[in-house]
Design an enzyme around this catalytic site. Structure first.
Site, PDB file in Angstrom:
ATOM      1  CD1 TRP A 162       9.256  -3.617  -0.502  1.00  0.00           C
ATOM      2  CD2 TRP A 162       9.202  -5.595   0.552  1.00  0.00           C
ATOM      3  NE1 TRP A 162       8.795  -3.398   0.775  1.00  0.00           N
ATOM      4  CE2 TRP A 162       8.761  -4.593   1.449  1.00  0.00           C
ATOM      5  CE3 TRP A 162       9.260  -6.910   1.011  1.00  0.00           C
ATOM      6  CZ2 TRP A 162       8.370  -4.876   2.757  1.00  0.00           C
ATOM      7  CZ3 TRP A 162       8.869  -7.198   2.307  1.00  0.00           C
ATOM      8  CH2 TRP A 162       8.433  -6.186   3.169  1.00  0.00           C
ATOM      9  CG  ASN A 163       4.511  -7.879  -0.080  1.00  0.00           C
ATOM     10  OD1 ASN A 163       4.407  -7.492  -1.245  1.00  0.00           O
ATOM     11  ND2 ASN A 163       3.494  -7.890   0.756  1.00  0.00           N
ATOM     12  CE  LYS A 186       8.492   2.063  -8.611  1.00  0.00           C
ATOM     13  NZ  LYS A 186       9.507   1.204  -7.964  1.00  0.00           N
ATOM     14  N   PRO A 187       8.823  -2.387 -10.810  1.00  0.00           N
ATOM     15  CG  PRO A 187      10.628  -3.846 -11.167  1.00  0.00           C
ATOM     16  CD  PRO A 187       9.846  -2.721 -11.809  1.00  0.00           C
ATOM     17  N   GLY A 239       0.787  -1.521  -2.807  1.00  0.00           N
ATOM     18  CA  GLY A 239       1.779  -0.982  -1.878  1.00  0.00           C
ATOM     19  C   GLY A 239       1.082  -0.281  -0.725  1.00  0.00           C
ATOM     20  CB  SER A 240       2.365   2.166   1.683  1.00  0.00           C
ATOM     21  OG  SER A 240       2.824   3.167   0.800  1.00  0.00           O
ATOM     22  CD  GLU A 261      -3.478  -5.824  -2.419  1.00  0.00           C
ATOM     23  OE1 GLU A 261      -3.528  -5.411  -1.229  1.00  0.00           O
ATOM     24  OE2 GLU A 261      -2.658  -6.629  -2.838  1.00  0.00           O
ATOM     25  CG  LEU A 262      -4.056   1.027  -1.344  1.00  0.00           C
ATOM     26  CD1 LEU A 262      -4.829   2.307  -1.092  1.00  0.00           C
ATOM     27  CD2 LEU A 262      -2.753   1.318  -2.073  1.00  0.00           C
ATOM     28  CB  CYS A 295      -1.200  -6.377   2.160  1.00  0.00           C
ATOM     29  SG  CYS A 295      -1.551  -7.371   0.725  1.00  0.00           S
ATOM     30  CD  GLU A 394      -0.233  -3.633   6.495  1.00  0.00           C
ATOM     31  OE1 GLU A 394      -0.514  -4.597   5.800  1.00  0.00           O
ATOM     32  OE2 GLU A 394       0.129  -2.546   6.016  1.00  0.00           O
TER      33      GLU A 394
HETATM   34  P1  ADP Z   1       5.934  -0.873   0.834  1.00  0.00           P
HETATM   35  O1  ADP Z   1       5.703  -0.303   2.182  1.00  0.00           O
HETATM   36  O2  ADP Z   1       5.231  -2.143   0.545  1.00  0.00           O
HETATM   37  O3  ADP Z   1       7.368  -0.831   0.379  1.00  0.00           O
HETATM   38  P2  ADP Z   1       5.494   1.368  -0.900  1.00  0.00           P
HETATM   39  O4  ADP Z   1       4.165   1.968  -1.155  1.00  0.00           O
HETATM   40  O5  ADP Z   1       6.548   2.200  -0.278  1.00  0.00           O
HETATM   41  O6  ADP Z   1       5.134   0.079  -0.087  1.00  0.00           O
HETATM   42  O7  ADP Z   1       6.108   0.756  -2.230  1.00  0.00           O
HETATM   43  C1  ADP Z   1       5.356   0.062  -3.180  1.00  0.00           C
HETATM   44  C2  ADP Z   1       5.861   0.443  -4.549  1.00  0.00           C
HETATM   45  O8  ADP Z   1       5.647   1.829  -4.730  1.00  0.00           O
HETATM   46  C3  ADP Z   1       7.354   0.202  -4.773  1.00  0.00           C
HETATM   47  O9  ADP Z   1       7.572  -0.208  -6.095  1.00  0.00           O
HETATM   48  C4  ADP Z   1       7.933   1.581  -4.536  1.00  0.00           C
HETATM   49  O10 ADP Z   1       9.159   1.790  -5.192  1.00  0.00           O
HETATM   50  C5  ADP Z   1       6.855   2.427  -5.163  1.00  0.00           C
HETATM   51  N1  ADP Z   1       6.876   3.840  -4.771  1.00  0.00           N
HETATM   52  C6  ADP Z   1       7.185   4.384  -3.581  1.00  0.00           C
HETATM   53  N2  ADP Z   1       7.077   5.732  -3.634  1.00  0.00           N
HETATM   54  C7  ADP Z   1       6.666   6.048  -4.906  1.00  0.00           C
HETATM   55  C8  ADP Z   1       6.377   7.257  -5.598  1.00  0.00           C
HETATM   56  N3  ADP Z   1       6.457   8.446  -5.011  1.00  0.00           N
HETATM   57  N4  ADP Z   1       5.983   7.169  -6.891  1.00  0.00           N
HETATM   58  C9  ADP Z   1       5.882   5.966  -7.500  1.00  0.00           C
HETATM   59  N5  ADP Z   1       6.151   4.803  -6.906  1.00  0.00           N
HETATM   60  C10 ADP Z   1       6.543   4.836  -5.622  1.00  0.00           C
END
Ligand code: ADP
Length: 493
Positions: A162-163, A186-187, A239-240, A261-262, A295, A394
């Site tokens: 989302w950032n 998948k946003p 994402g994370s 990219e984490l 990030c 973070e």
């Molecule tokens: P952030 O901490 O930046 O929100 P996330 O890793 O939680 O990072 O989210 C990044 C993306 O990963 C988002 O689109 C979120 O919906 C998606 N996401 C979170 N959990 C899952 C999962 N189990 N499977 C697939 N996508 C996921």
């Protein structure tokens, strides 16, 4: 609660449906919908169908069908489509910025900046796509010729956070399209409307039906299908680290190509010989952009003894002039954080640091009427040490922790004392030190006398727990290509 989407010049860019094949689908197999809210005031912006595994399968099927034709188009044709997409993004920059700011919270000018940044990847990869060459290799025998061709990987799953709701999509989708791949995106469920508007503009630009599919809703169900399905040949995730590792494990059974990219824990080192004005401007840019929710933002600011006090004084002045408020309000520099959990994390890090002996140097009070569960005022802390939570986690918010150090070796040891390795920054006017430190820092990107390392022409990505693969630059398109070695043998002379 009635939905109130942002007011747009072109209201058809606000789309309450997901994109599967050539259709806007306004209901999902689940029959359910989820709401998207303005993080600045909690207002409902709109609702979208809650997609799950079945809808994702449809999207993958559409992408697989489209791939058969798209891969056969010429690089020149794909470049023209991408160029038109780029033009349309810039033509609609105001509307896209309003959509992005409404669902993400960042101030409107910053949102417009992200749209331009997002568009820069489209332009870059439109050009790079035309330069995907192959090569030939001297063969081991006289009757043989070996050629290496580059082929598109196939259907790609792109999962984005989302950032940066626009840039994280174009940084993946543009090289995918340029390479001849099709995608299922998948946003984040917090920020899907920007992605949908981008898909509408891509369609207007001439991208064929089924090339850009977008599903959102039940993230684990969608992610489960995207990673398990044999037709998906690549996953690109931002994402994370926790979710990245989970998805990587899920991709193992179908042996997908993966780029990740984490998270990061970027050190920002200011040496005694730094240009202080430049360094203060760099911290402001790196730490407070997007209210600290990036990030690559400076997570640990390491300042050398000799300039420590002068640097802190200047930074405190700069921090105190930020205007905090809703992203649509004029003059705002710091918008809301994404949700109450994000605000709570900043407070937790602040309290933990204060409990362990840090000093609060600056924190402007929140303006009247702003909810502390939505907004977080910039914080400047000194006396921060390695045992505090801010040193290893973070913060993802506008909290600047200052660590003090004595010499270069100590700074490098502190900087590298993390399992993450995305970005590092340092400021020094000493040429010899600049090379030494740049080479010693363990990260995928190093900013020397700059707080910004994100440009479309350079590889972006991390090492260690920060990820795998690179986006942007020359490397970015390779992630969507496979080399194929073609051996011509038995040639008669
Ligand atoms: P952030 O901490 O930046 O929100 P996330 O890793 O939680 O990072 O989210 C990044 C993306 O990963 C988002 O689109 C979120 O919906 C998606 N996401 C979170 N959990 C899952 C999962 N189990 N499977 C697939 N996508 C996921």
């Amino acid at each position: 609660m009635a939905a109130s989407p942002p007011v747009l010049n072109d209201p058809s860019l606000w789309i309450n449906a997901v994109r599967i094949g050539g259709h806007w689908r306004d209901s999902a197999a689940s029959g359910e919908r989820f709401g998207v809210h303005d993080p600045g005031n909690g207002q409902l912006l709109g609702t979208l169908p809650t997609c799950g595994a079945a809808d994702t399968r449809d999207a993958i099927d559409a992408a697989q069908l489209a791939f058969k034709a798209w891969r056969k188009t010429t690089a020149e044709h794909r470049a023209q489509v991408l160029e038109r997409w780029y033009d349309l993004m810039l033509e609609h920059v105001d509307d896209l910025a309003r959509i992005l700011s409404a669902e993400q919270g960042k101030p409107l000018p910053e949102a417009a900046g992200e749209i331009r940044y997002a568009a820069s990847f489209v332009k870059w990869f439109a050009e790079q796509g035309k330069r995907v060459g192959g090569y030939s290799i001297p063969a081991p025998t006289a009757d043989r010729r070996i050629f290496v061709a580059k082929e598109p990987v196939g259907v790609c799953a792109l999962i984005t956070p989302w950032n940066f709701p626009a840039a994280m999509i174009t940084r993946k989708a543009a090289p995918a399209f340029a390479a001849g791949c099709t995608v299922v995106i998948k946003p984040s469920e917090f920020t899907p409307y920007t992605a949908l508007a981008l898909a509408e503009l891509a369609t207007r630009a001439g991208l064929p039906d089924g090339c850009m599919n977008i599903v959102a809703g039940d993230a684990p169900a969608i992610g489960g299908e995207l990673t398990a399905h044999a037709d998906v040949r690549k996953l690109s995730f931002t994402g994370s680290t926790r979710v990245g590792a989970l998805l990587m494990r899920q991709c193992a059974d179908t042996i997908k190509k993966v780029s990740l990219e984490l998270g990061g824990n970027a050190p920002f080192i200011v040496f005694d010989d730094a240009d202080l004005d430049l360094a203060v401007a760099g911290v402001i840019a790196s730490k407070y952009r997007n209210a600290g929710q990036t990030c690559v933002c400076a997570n640990r600011i390491l300042v050398q003894d000799g300039i420590h006090d002068a640097f802190v004084a200047r930074l405190a002045e700069a921090v105190n002039v930020f205007i905090i408020g809703h992203g649509a309000q004029d003059g705002v520099g710091i918008g809301p954080l994404i949700n109450a959990d994000a605000c709570a994390k900043v407070e937790r890090h602040l309290q933990d640091a204060l409990d362990k002996g840090a000093t609060l140097v600056a924190r402007t009070p929140l303006p009247d009427g702003l909810d502390p569960q939505r907004y977080s005022a910039p914080v400047l802390l000194t006396g921060v040490t390695a045992d505090m939570q801010v040193a290893s986690e973070e913060t993802f918010g506008p909290l600047a922790p200052i660590f003090r150090f004595t010499d270069e070796a100590e700074a490098i040891a502190l900087a590298n004392d993390t399992p993450f390795g995305l970005a590092s920054y340092f400021y020094s006017d000493n040429l010899h030190r600049a090379w030494r430190v740049a080479e010693a820092l363990e990260s995928g990107m190093v900013g020397v006398n700059t707080g910004s390392v994100a440009v479309e022409m350079a590889p972006f990505g991390g090492i260690k727990l920060s990820g795998l693969g690179r986006e942007g630059g020359e490397a970015g398109i390779e992630e969507y290509l496979e080399p194929k070695a073609i051996h011509f043998a038995g040639l008669k002379s």
